[in-house]
Design an enzyme around this catalytic site. Structure first.
Site: not given
Ligand code: 9MR
Length: 357
Positions: A142, A247
């Protein structure tokens, strides 16, 4: 919603259904590893595991001199015993990283050199410990903003934009055989996709090893447009790296803040009943929508199974999903293939397993 099939017939297995295409996995916590019932589900259906939290910096390296390896060791041993891959998550992230990493005891910021040395020591110790045992690592997590620019994290501010390159170099030195991945959410967005494409090209042009891009895939019934997901799968694959859904979960709940969809763990909104409509059970029409959404997504995944090396769900069953608490703690969501009763949902047996079905 779910059914238990007689074990006399050959039991249905997700990993067998996708065999030869990609490995399929789940994010797990210590309670899955210690629960016999969960062990059975994991070994029957999955061939790759990701530690949901226990390898994050604040858990595995909570103080400057302390490493907590007991739980990760148990997970890795369980996976080895059952011929499963493990993908480490995650070495460098702006979140879940203790403050002492970035600041000295007097509160001042560490220098670039101090932080680089600490990053190297952390990666050497953690990735080095599992160097021939983990299949791969989410090396950096991220690092991008939604517009494709780099997030102004403390990693970025203190080290500069080459913190990503350094993390990949250190990871390669510590675990030369491990696959090294960049992992992020909302990578279907064209601007964010382009940011990551540029990053991969930059690393490749400098001869720094990067093996894949993980698209987190925290989706909902309405968002995103799956065409954009498909475009990103193609774009990353053109770089010659593995593409993974890392995810995956599909929320059925209304999203309380349309401007902040994604997976920013910093977002938290007080519980309001209007945003928690299925607190008893999931109506059949919404179950159908969820089934259709998973069908459409897996049709794309199958079509591109030559480009996709792994699909990992973010959790094992609905009761344990982070979605029940994000971005509004205390809701009841139904995002995974195993329900709150831990049973496999009926539609999961009929996902498009074959090409172009
Ligand atoms: O599912 C994880 C949840 O249990 C943790 O509280 C949270 C903060 O560490 O992280 C969640 O996992 C995140 C993952 O590590 C990175 N992408 C977004 C995931 C969902 O927030």
């Amino acid at each position: 919603m779910s059914e238990q099939k007689s074990e006399v017939e050959s039991p249905f297995s997700l990993k067998q259904a996708f065999e030869g295409k990609f490995v399929i996995g789940a994010a797990v916590n210590e309670h899955h590893i210690s629960s016999e019932a969960d062990n059975l589900l994991l070994t029957q259906h999955y061939n790759t595991l990701t530690p949901e939290n226990m390898m994050k910096w604040e858990e595995i390296h909570p103080t400057p001199t302390q490493f907590s390896f007991a739980r990760p060791d148990d997970l890795v041993s369980f996976a080895e015993l059952n011929n499963m891959q493990v993908v480490g998550h995650t070495l460098v992230w702006h979140s879940q990283t203790p403050d002492w990493v970035f600041h000295r005891e007097d509160g001042s910021r560490k220098s670039r050199e101090e932080l680089l040395l600490l990053m190297k020591n952390h990666i050497d110790t953690v990735a080095g410990r599992y160097k021939n045992r983990l299949y791969g690592w989410d090396v950096v997590n991220e690092a991008f903003n939604e517009d494709g620019s780099l997030r102004q994290s403390l990693w970025y501010e203190i080290i500069g934009e080459d913190f990503i390159e350094k993390a990949f170099e250190y990871a390669h030195e510590a675990a030369p055989k491990a696959k090294l991945y960049y992992n992020d959410y909302n990578l279907f967005k064209p601007a964010k996709r382009e940011g990551v494409v540029s990053l991969v090209k930059r690393l490749q042009s400098k001869g720094i090893k990067i093996d894949g891009v993980g698209m987190q895939a925290h989706y909902s019934l309405e968002h995103p447009d799956l065409k954009e997901v498909e475009d990103s799968i193609k774009a990353f694959s053109l770089l010659g790296v593995d593409v993974m859904l890392t995810e995956l979960d599909i929320s059925v709940l209304p999203f309380p803040d349309e401007n902040n969809m994604g997976a920013d763990v910093g977002l938290s909104i007080a519980l309001q009943d209007e945003f928690n409509p299925y607190s008893d059970s999931l109506p059949s029409n919404i179950q159908k929508e969820l089934a259709n959404r998973y069908q459409s997504l897996f049709a794309i995944v199958n079509r591109h199974s030559d480009k996709i090396s792994r699909v990992t769900f973010w959790g094992l069953h609905d009761g344990h999903s982070w979605r029940n608490d994000w971005p509004m703690p205390g809701r009841k969501d139904y995002p995974l293939l195993f329900g709150h009763d831990k049973g496999l949902k009926d539609f999961a047996r009929q996902l498009p397993f074959a090409e172009d079905k």
